[in-house]
Design an enzyme around this catalytic site. Structure first.
Site, PDB file in Angstrom:
ATOM      1  N   GLU A  12       0.821  -1.208   0.000  1.00 43.98           N
ATOM      2  CA  GLU A  12       0.000   0.000   0.000  1.00 43.98           C
ATOM      3  C   GLU A  12       0.857   1.261   0.000  1.00 43.98           C
ATOM      4  OE1 GLU A  12      -3.874  -1.543   2.571  1.00 43.98           O
ATOM      5  OE2 GLU A  12      -2.039  -0.971   3.625  1.00 43.98           O
ATOM      6  N   ASP A 197     -11.893  -4.514  -2.849  1.00 40.76           N
ATOM      7  CA  ASP A 197     -12.891  -5.576  -2.972  1.00 40.76           C
ATOM      8  C   ASP A 197     -14.281  -5.030  -2.680  1.00 40.76           C
ATOM      9  OD1 ASP A 197     -13.322  -6.508   0.206  1.00 40.76           O
ATOM     10  OD2 ASP A 197     -11.326  -5.757  -0.253  1.00 40.76           O
TER      11      ASP A 197
END
Length: 233
Positions: A12, A197
């Site tokens: 990230e 997601d």
């Protein structure tokens, strides 16, 4: 200004770290596993603090995020903390993969503590967030949504019920823990979340998360460049 980013995973943070050329500060939080990178941006101090690793994997979840946030506040004393990371979201709310949101509220969705209103209020959290988040989102063109935090990647029916009852839109594993520590020190907390997601897509969560992690992390980088410019210029 001292700006501290709290990030769970190397993946990230990597695009952001590479863009700014922040340098690893060896042993900054020793003996804790947290890692600290530092650079100067527009005459301001930028720190990127990672939860660190254990057993060969990134430390994710509330405990690691709390340790990293507490350590960063005590050692750096930042003017603002930014929790940047990936999240789940809901197709039914209009979310798409790699959408970037700024969190306009934050709470826990898996601390189910029975009892009176005081226990229930503490369990949910609902901590304060950066007071200029709506102004920033409008200026930079970001969506906003309520972050809800739990200690697991999946979503159980009881989690879903609490999220829906409280208007949750972004599901993560660190945000409310970071906000809890910030609330103790009265430090402003800004959430920058990119969707990996869709919780209501029917896809297997870990598979979808893994497939979209790189794309979402790149979107985070681009968003954070805009945010740094907004805060420091």
């Amino acid at each position: 200004m001292k700006i501290v980013y709290i990030v769970a995973m190397v993946a990230e943070a990597k695009p952001f770290i590479e863009h700014y050329g922040v340098e690893l500060q060896e042993g900054f939080f020793a003996p804790l596993p947290c890692m600290c990178y530092k650079a100067e941006v527009h005459n301001n101090e930028l720190y990127v603090v990672l939860n660190g690793q254990q057993h060969g994997s990134d430390l994710v979840g509330c405990e690691a995020a709390s340790v990293a946030t507490l350590s960063a506040i005590q050692k750096i004393n930042p003017d603002i903390i930014i929790n940047s990371g990936t999240c789940g979201a809901f197709k039914s709310n209009g979310a798409e993969i790699a959408d970037v949101y700024l969190g306009n509220a934050v709470m826990f969705h898996d601390r189910r503590v029975p009892g009176d209103d005081e226990w229930g209020t503490q369990a949910l959290g609902n901590y304060p967030v950066y007071d200029k988040v709506l102004e920033m989102a409008d200026a930079l063109g970001f969506k906003t949504g309520k972050v809800t935090t739990g200690s697991s990647l999946d979503m159980q029916p009881c989690d879903k019920e609490i999220i829906e009852q409280n208007g949750g839109e972004l599901k993560d594993m660190e945000g409310a823990a970071v906000a809890f520590v910030c609330s103790l020190f009265q430090k402003p907390i800004l959430f920058v979340k990119s969707v990996t997601d869709l919780c209501d897509s029917g896809a297997e969560t870990f598979e979808e998360f893994s497939k979209n992690l790189a794309k979402a992390s790149e979107a985070l980088k681009e968003a954070n460049i805009k945010i740094i410019d907004y805060l420091t210029k």
